[in-house]
Design an enzyme around this catalytic site. Structure first.
Site, mmCIF file in Angstrom:
data_model
loop_
_atom_site.group_PDB
_atom_site.id
_atom_site.type_symbol
_atom_site.label_atom_id
_atom_site.label_comp_id
_atom_site.label_asym_id
_atom_site.label_seq_id
_atom_site.Cartn_x
_atom_site.Cartn_y
_atom_site.Cartn_z
ATOM 1 N N ASP A 271 0.799 -7.296 -1.904
ATOM 2 C CA ASP A 271 1.808 -6.336 -2.345
ATOM 3 C C ASP A 271 1.850 -6.212 -3.876
ATOM 4 O OD1 ASP A 271 4.239 -4.747 -1.642
ATOM 5 O OD2 ASP A 271 5.231 -6.266 -2.865
ATOM 6 N N GLU B 142 -2.650 -3.528 -2.378
ATOM 7 C CA GLU B 142 -1.715 -2.416 -2.463
ATOM 8 C C GLU B 142 -1.500 -2.175 -3.946
ATOM 9 O OE1 GLU B 142 2.522 -0.563 -2.500
ATOM 10 O OE2 GLU B 142 2.108 -2.581 -3.144
HETATM 11 C C1 GLC Z 1 5.553 -2.531 -2.504
HETATM 12 C C2 GLC Z 1 6.111 -2.233 -1.134
HETATM 13 C C3 GLC Z 1 7.480 -1.659 -1.290
HETATM 14 C C4 GLC Z 1 8.377 -2.641 -2.000
HETATM 15 C C5 GLC Z 1 7.735 -3.084 -3.317
HETATM 16 C C6 GLC Z 1 8.429 -4.293 -3.861
HETATM 17 O O1 GLC Z 1 5.335 -1.409 -3.240
HETATM 18 O O2 GLC Z 1 5.276 -1.373 -0.446
HETATM 19 O O3 GLC Z 1 8.043 -1.304 -0.057
HETATM 20 O O4 GLC Z 1 9.613 -2.073 -2.252
HETATM 21 O O5 GLC Z 1 6.387 -3.431 -3.163
HETATM 22 O O6 GLC Z 1 8.076 -5.422 -3.107
#
Ligand code: GLC
Length: 679
Positions: A285, A327
């Protein structure tokens, strides 16, 4: 100490606790990974120790822990490690398909997910991404993205035993479990944060904290904002510490200080522990934010990549059957680095979300023009051998338009105007079929993000005639078709298989009301599932049509991630067309992103793709229609053309995509439903 002596010492720490029958295998893996691992960690952390010996001691300690985790790794997972090592097929063939859902919204709890396996198998899912299920912060927790314990399950969702049981069941059904690994931050009630609040200097160093606003202001000058409306700024005052703590996201999500080697070591351990529970893929993440640097936006810093590369080395030593998925919601040009280098010398993540492709495909629907989408595709390099894109239409987050700024600024239009038009379009504010909402933007001209289920954004909510409904479904299928044909691992977002609508009730749920992303995080709808076989319903038509695309994809090896892709630029702007695979076997994806029928000169398209033109008959794999010199692409429709080798088929020049089924007789000219399947 000589490099040779260092290597020997580290290897001894790693294998010390291993049974002798594992020594050779682990030694070989270490030999392969050690040069990069040591180099990256020395560059990141060498200066944190008094001398080289201190650094090596730290590394030894970490590898001893890694060795213990290798000992703990269950046999079944070790077998997977061996089976998968060096093979990319298992995650990049045309058979792989992802599905993404929140545990509670999908199935109540982890045990409930087991009951949904038949549904996943019906779709052909091989990879299930369950959104955060680790123990989350009490109270608001950003849908679980504020983790309070990396080694415990959120009590509402089950136990660690439930997770292990689920991963085993999924594995025996050919499905790999993907878990979020939230490595940029922890919850403010995680034991590390609690210790920091109590004043423990060791854990204070796990976070970035400042006594006053001086340093935060310096950083803020060049930082962006993720939640400008509900969580403005990047620092939060913590009264217990009387310090400003770095909080990129919500104030209760404390960014980890990766300049501290202890943070790296603890997070690597946490990841391997989860891998030993049966998690086969980690969605890393917010990877772009791992390193902070003054006068930058603190994203995509070289050190963030070195951290990921070192993590990859550790995974390749201890659990090489595991995949890392980045991500990183960043512009196209920044994305490839997360997959490592083309020549294999740098390995980073195995998968990365292609967020620009996703966002640009929605822009193409709004503008009825594929110019931006083509620019993104042109800017997308060939994949490194051991990596693949994650292609998707929707996910649990907003669609962020700002990643498209570089490509959107290449034309004559003003970028701000162009993207804010798109944002308003999907909020339903322009003359638009879409019924989503703007995310975190109080200023109507600000371009932030868009929320809403694919069906709502594609026009199903606003549709008042059966033709409009069909067009809405076609638009969703058009985007899914792109994710299936582009080359990568496609991901279905829960509910899209039934064209499920927005959850307008999110505002009534405590803790959700201020975060409009819950608009597109609906509960699993049993009624929709029950009608999945009934093509007289919208859910049934969608389910059947999407299943049809999925089935076709599985039969087309040209669509595997590593087959070549050539964009066709000589087609009208409303059309996106590319060829996949080698000449004789090539598959042409052609999609009409407009509400007009477009006639294409197939011969010139084929020539332009550099393909042979003799025996030029093409069969649309989606409805088996055969095409010669021209092709009529109906509004919002797609064809997947492969050479028609069957000479018995008569050339059906000028045939369009609607004609073949007798069920179609008498339908209005623009409807292409054949046996309830829309292509
Ligand atoms: C990422 C997740 C999102 C979350 C953020 C903070 O972007 O996809 O949903 O709010 O991280 O963890």
């Amino acid at each position: 100490m000589s490099p040779h002596a260092i290597f020997d010492r580290l290897l001894q720490s790693l294998v010390a606790q291993l049974p002798s029958d594992q020594h050779v295998l682990i030694t070989l893996r270490f030999q392969k990974q050690a040069p990069v691992l040591i180099d990256k960690l020395r560059t990141l952390y060498g200066n944190k120790f008094d001398n080289e010996a201190g650094f090596i001691d730290w590394l030894e300690k970490m590898l001893r822990v890694t060795g213990r985790l290798i000992v703990d790794r269950p046999l079944a997972l070790r077998a997977l490690d061996v089976q998968r090592s060096g093979s990319r097929e298992w995650f990049s063939s045309q058979d792989t398909l992802g599905y993404c859902a929140y545990v509670d919204r999908f199935a109540g709890d982890l045990r409930g997910v087991t009951a949904r396996i038949p549904h996943l198998k019906k779709l052909g899912v091989t990879y299930l991404h369950l959104l955060p299920f680790l123990k989350a912060r009490q109270g608001d927790n950003d849908g679980g993205f504020a983790v309070a314990d990396f080694d415990a399950i959120e009590p509402k969702l089950g136990t660690m035993e439930d997770l292990q049981e689920l991963t085993a069941q999924l594995r025996s059904s050919g499905i790999s479990l993907c878990s979020d690994f939230i490595l940029n931050h922890v919850a403010d009630d995680h034991p590390w944060a609690s210790a920091a609040k109590r004043g423990d200097p060791v854990y204070r160093d796990y976070f970035y904290h400042y006594p006053d606003r001086t340093q935060p202001e310096i950083f803020e000058a060049s930082l962006g904002q993720v939640f400008p409306q509900v969580a403005p700024g990047n620092f939060s005052f913590v009264p217990e510490m009387r310090q400003w703590v770095w909080t990129t996201f919500y104030p209760y999500q404390w960014d980890l200080n990766y300049t501290n080697p202890a943070v790296f070591a603890d997070m690597a351990t946490a990841l391997l522990q989860l891998a030993n529970r049966g998690v086969e893929v980690f969605r890393l993440d917010s990877t772009a934010f791992l390193w902070k640097r003054e006068a930058s936006n603190c994203m995509n810093q070289p050190e963030a990549h070195w951290i990921l590369q070192a993590l990859r080395c550790i995974v390749d030593i201890a659990a090489p059957g595991v995949l890392l998925k980045a991500e990183a919601i960043v512009p196209t040009a920044e994305l490839p680095a997360y997959l490592g280098s083309q020549d294999h010398t740098v390995k980073e993540c195995h998968l990365a979300y292609h967020s620009s492709l996703m966002a640009a495909s929605w822009v193409a629907l709004a503008e009825q023009d594929t110019d931006l989408l083509r620019a993104v595709i042109q800017a997308t390099p060939v994949l490194p051998e051991q990596a693949s894109w994650l292609t998707y239409v929707r996910c649990h987050d907003d669609i962020g338009w700002n990643v498209l700024r570089p490509e959107a600024s290449s034309g004559t239009q003003d970028v701000q105007q162009r993207l804010s038009y798109v944002s308003r379009f999907f909020a339903g504010e322009e003359a638009s079929f879409a019924r989503g909402a703007s995310f975190q933007a109080s200023d109507p001209d600000a371009v932030h993000g868009t929320v809403g289920m694919a069906s709502a954004l594609a026009g199903l909510v606003s549709a008042s005639t059966s033709l409009e409904q069909e067009y809405a479904l076609r638009r969703i299928l058009l985007l899914y078709g792109l994710t299936l044909c582009f080359g990568g691992m496609p991901l279905i977002y829960m509910g899209d298989e039934f064209a499920q609508l927005n959850d307008d009730d999110y505002r009534l749920q405590a803790g959700h009301e201020y975060d409009s992303r819950w608009l597109h995080r609906p509960l699993w709808n049993t009624e929709l599932e029950m009608t999945a076989h009934d093509v007289s319903t919208i859910a049934g038509t969608m389910f059947r049509s999407l299943s049809h695309l999925l089935q076709q994809r599985r039969s087309l090896p040209q669509l595997a991630a590593h087959q070549s892709r050539r964009l066709l630029t000589g087609v009208p702007p409303e059309v996106l067309a590319f060829a996949r695979g080698a000449d004789d076997e090539a598959l042409l994806y052609m999609a009409n992103f407009s509400d007009q029928t477009i006639t294409l000169d197939l011969v010139s398209c084929v020539t332009q793709a550099g393909l042979k033109t003799e025996h030029c008959l093409w069969r649309n794999q989606l409805d088996q229609s055969v095409h010669g010199d021209t092709l009529n692409l109906l509004p919002w429709s797609q064809v997947w053309l492969a050479r028609a080798t069957d000479t018995l088929h008569k050339k059906t020049q000028d045939i369009d995509t609607q004609t073949l089924s007798p069920d179609n007789a008498g339908k209005p000219e623009q409807c292409s439903t054949t046996n309830g399947v829309i292509a």
